[in-house]
Design a protein around this motif. Structure first.
Motif, mmCIF file in Angstrom:
data_model
loop_
_atom_site.group_PDB
_atom_site.id
_atom_site.type_symbol
_atom_site.label_atom_id
_atom_site.label_comp_id
_atom_site.label_asym_id
_atom_site.label_seq_id
_atom_site.Cartn_x
_atom_site.Cartn_y
_atom_site.Cartn_z
ATOM 1 N N SER A 97 4.817 1.521 -13.112
ATOM 2 C CA SER A 97 4.530 0.634 -11.976
ATOM 3 C C SER A 97 4.713 1.298 -10.614
ATOM 4 O O SER A 97 4.241 0.780 -9.600
ATOM 5 N N TYR A 98 5.416 2.427 -10.584
ATOM 6 C CA TYR A 98 5.745 3.078 -9.305
ATOM 7 C C TYR A 98 4.502 3.460 -8.498
ATOM 8 O O TYR A 98 4.440 3.235 -7.280
ATOM 9 N N GLY A 99 3.495 4.022 -9.161
ATOM 10 C CA GLY A 99 2.326 4.537 -8.452
ATOM 11 C C GLY A 99 1.611 3.488 -7.629
ATOM 12 O O GLY A 99 1.194 3.748 -6.492
ATOM 13 N N ALA A 100 1.455 2.293 -8.184
ATOM 14 C CA ALA A 100 0.746 1.233 -7.461
ATOM 15 C C ALA A 100 1.501 0.816 -6.211
ATOM 16 O O ALA A 100 0.894 0.581 -5.146
ATOM 17 N N VAL A 101 2.835 0.728 -6.302
ATOM 18 C CA VAL A 101 3.627 0.370 -5.123
ATOM 19 C C VAL A 101 3.544 1.476 -4.072
ATOM 20 O O VAL A 101 3.378 1.195 -2.879
ATOM 21 N N TYR A 102 3.647 2.713 -4.509
ATOM 22 C CA TYR A 102 3.565 3.820 -3.553
ATOM 23 C C TYR A 102 2.193 3.858 -2.867
ATOM 24 O O TYR A 102 2.095 4.099 -1.660
ATOM 25 N N GLN A 103 1.146 3.584 -3.620
ATOM 26 C CA GLN A 103 -0.196 3.552 -3.040
ATOM 27 C C GLN A 103 -0.278 2.490 -1.944
ATOM 28 O O GLN A 103 -0.840 2.733 -0.862
ATOM 29 N N ASN A 104 0.286 1.319 -2.175
ATOM 30 C CA ASN A 104 0.292 0.268 -1.154
ATOM 31 C C ASN A 104 1.087 0.684 0.080
ATOM 32 O O ASN A 104 0.696 0.393 1.216
ATOM 33 N N LEU A 105 2.206 1.371 -0.130
ATOM 34 C CA LEU A 105 3.003 1.835 1.005
ATOM 35 C C LEU A 105 2.243 2.860 1.825
ATOM 36 O O LEU A 105 2.281 2.833 3.059
ATOM 37 N N VAL A 106 1.539 3.759 1.154
ATOM 38 C CA VAL A 106 0.750 4.779 1.850
ATOM 39 C C VAL A 106 -0.348 4.128 2.692
ATOM 40 O O VAL A 106 -0.691 4.601 3.783
ATOM 41 N N GLN A 107 -0.867 3.026 2.198
ATOM 42 C CA GLN A 107 -1.942 2.308 2.909
ATOM 43 C C GLN A 107 -1.395 1.252 3.871
ATOM 44 O O GLN A 107 -2.158 0.462 4.420
ATOM 45 N N SER A 108 -0.071 1.260 4.073
ATOM 46 C CA SER A 108 0.592 0.312 4.989
ATOM 47 C C SER A 108 0.309 -1.144 4.634
ATOM 48 O O SER A 108 0.117 -1.999 5.509
ATOM 49 N N LYS A 109 0.310 -1.437 3.360
ATOM 50 C CA LYS A 109 0.097 -2.808 2.903
ATOM 51 C C LYS A 109 1.435 -3.496 2.656
ATOM 52 O O LYS A 109 2.426 -2.832 2.362
ATOM 53 N N PRO A 110 1.470 -4.823 2.751
ATOM 54 C CA PRO A 110 2.690 -5.546 2.362
ATOM 55 C C PRO A 110 2.958 -5.334 0.878
ATOM 56 O O PRO A 110 2.029 -5.120 0.091
ATOM 57 N N ILE A 111 4.200 -5.410 0.500
ATOM 58 C CA ILE A 111 4.574 -5.271 -0.909
ATOM 59 C C ILE A 111 5.527 -6.396 -1.282
ATOM 60 O O ILE A 111 6.060 -7.092 -0.409
#
Length: 511
Positions: A97-111
């Protein structure tokens, strides 16, 4: 309150293997970073079973002085749901699950936290990632998304001598470049990488009695280390954080820095990471009224420094049930008060033994205890520990000497160092088990007998020594470490200086 990208200019991401000793020190560092730097955010991706513990540790560092803005900039979440406490069950879903969260952080998306549903506002992308040294798959996922544009620092929360042994160069007593050896054997034999790795691990396990010389620790036979699997990601990171201290492992750290300089990496020593005022300010019992009442009652009846805390962390537990029974019976027989915690998911504690502890009136037994509170209580005098780095730092930060019962990983080398070099601990020898454990020790020539009777004789001798002149010497030495540890994160302290150097090198806007 939402954050905009021009408010947060430094964003640090952390994740770790599901062992509390790997996560707990970073909770302190994260709290300090957001409290001291108003434009900094920290995101911690950890397993569900650690969420409440992490928040409690962070609150211990804040000590109710942090504003809502500060607290919101320290985002603690889990990327999946699970009721398990087994680290080996929890690691696969963390990796998945880590990759999807990191991808959102890189794109400055809410998590959001998958375990609690809590939402976290968007902030600027991470400009530094700190990953536990056992979390190599997370490093691969990070590199796949952001390449080398974001620096990755390995988080090494263990006794550094063992780091040298399993992953360091041969000139310092290590196994050498295992990656290179695997690659060469694959080319030579045509076998798969997995086959070669398994063969090499068998070689590591099949010890021969070779003498191992590692800077800063007593010479040891190879079988004394209870070998474990190696880790590949240390070499592939950009820097290394270690949570030990120069005071405790100065000679070993010099060797570690020399080793990593060959890999063009800097080593930053940031330990000990203990709550602000630790050892001076009264710790919270974190709602454990049973613990508080037991300690207060024992303080009146038995006096100061009378209680021994017995805890082997959140993972380890003695395989020989009769050994732990013998130890507890010795404490009861000697009228020596104790608190024993069996937090490990692998812990075995019979109902009969639990009842005997309760009936003794000098023992408290629990699945969870507020360890820092106990170690800093006037009634506590000793800590029986596996010798994991987290527990060692908390014990010495409290000025409490130890009784070491090592299992594997970094613990055997730590126990030898603590007992022989630093003289802040007794080391139990007769509790050792298995093919490697029942072989002689280089430093003494003694060979464990492998019997409950021998364990009983040894622990009773240790209890008497704790009460005698030797015990007073170890306590005096442990108190000296307490004073030194308190200086590490002061304005000009060594750990603050090292972290400042890291932030300057990677252009992090930290004070």
């Amino acid at each position: 309150m939402a954050f905009s990208n021009n408010v947060i200019n430094t964003h640090i991401l952390f994740s770790a293997f599901p062992a509390w000793g790997h996560v707990r020190p970073f909770c302190i560092l994260a709290a300090r970073l957001v409290q001291e730097n108003e434009n900094t955010a920290v995101t911690m991706i950890i397993v569900p079973s650690f969420l409440k513990k992490a928040q409690a540790e962070i609150s211990a560092e804040f000590r109710d002085s942090a504003s809502e803005n500060v607290r919101r900039r320290l985002r603690v979440l889990s990327s999946f749901k699970s009721d398990s406490e087994d680290p080996f069950v929890l690691m696969p879903p963390l990796i998945g699950s880590y990759g999807a969260v990191y991808q959102n952080l890189v794109q400055s998306k809410p998590i959001s936290c998958s375990a609690t549903g809590e939402m976290f506002d968007s902030v600027s992308p991470p400009n530094a990632v700190i990953l536990d040294f056992f979390a190599y798959p997370l490093m691969l996922a990070t590199r796949a998304i952001s390449g080398h544009s974001v620096p990755i620092a390995s988080w090494f929360s263990a006794h550094m001598a063992t780091g040298i042994r399993f992953w360091g160069p041969e000139k310092f007593g290590g196994y050498g470049d295992i990656n290179k050896k695997v690659e060469q054997e694959v080319i030579k034999t045509g076998a798969t990488t997995k086959e070669v790795e398994e063969k090499l691990f068998d070689f590591v396990k099949n010890t021969k009695g070779d003498m191992v010389k590692i800077p800063g620790v007593p010479d040891m036979y190879d079988w004394e280390f209870f070998p474990q699997l190696y880790y590949r990601g240390l070499r592939e990171g950009d820097a290394v954080f270690v949570t030990t201290s120069y005071t405790m492992e100065g000679e070993t750290l010099e060797a570690v820095k020399s080793w990593f300089s060959d890999w063009k990496q800097e080593v930053y020593v940031v330990g000990p990471l203990l709550p602000a005022g630790y050892g001076v300010v009264k710790e919270s019992d974190r709602g454990s009224t049973d613990t508080r009442e037991f300690l207060e009652r024992t303080l009146v009846k038995h006096g100061e420094k009378s209680v021994t805390l017995i805890s082997f962390g959140t993972v380890f537990w003695p395989e020989a049930q009769d050994y732990i029974e013998e130890v507890l019976e010795a404490f009861i027989e000697k009228n020596c008060p104790f608190i024993i915690c069996y937090a490990s998911p692998f812990a075995k504690m019979s109902e009969d033994l639990i009842q005997r502890v309760k009936d003794s009136d000098i023992g408290l037994i629990s699945k969870w205890i507020p360890q820092q509170y106990i170690l800093n209580h006037k009634a506590t005098g000793w800590f029986m520990t596996h010798g994991g780095q987290n527990s060692v730092m908390e014990s010495l930060g409290s000025g409490i000497p130890m009784i070491c019962w090592p299992f594997e990983a970094d613990q055997p080398a730590a126990a030898a160092h603590l007992s022989l070099n630093l003289k802040v601990a007794f080391e139990l020898i007769e509790v050792r088990t298995g093919d490697n454990g029942l072989k002689p020790l280089l430093r003494s020539g003694n060979t464990p007998k492998g019997t409950r009777e021998a364990v009983g004789i040894e622990i009773r001798q240790v209890i008497e020594s704790c009460r005698g002149e030797k015990g007073q010497e170890l306590r005096k030495n442990a108190l000296a470490f307490k004073d030194e540890f308190a200086k590490a994160w002061e304005t000009d302290g060594s750990s603050r200086r090292d972290f400042r150097q890291f932030s300057l090198k990677y252009n992090l806007r930290l004070s």
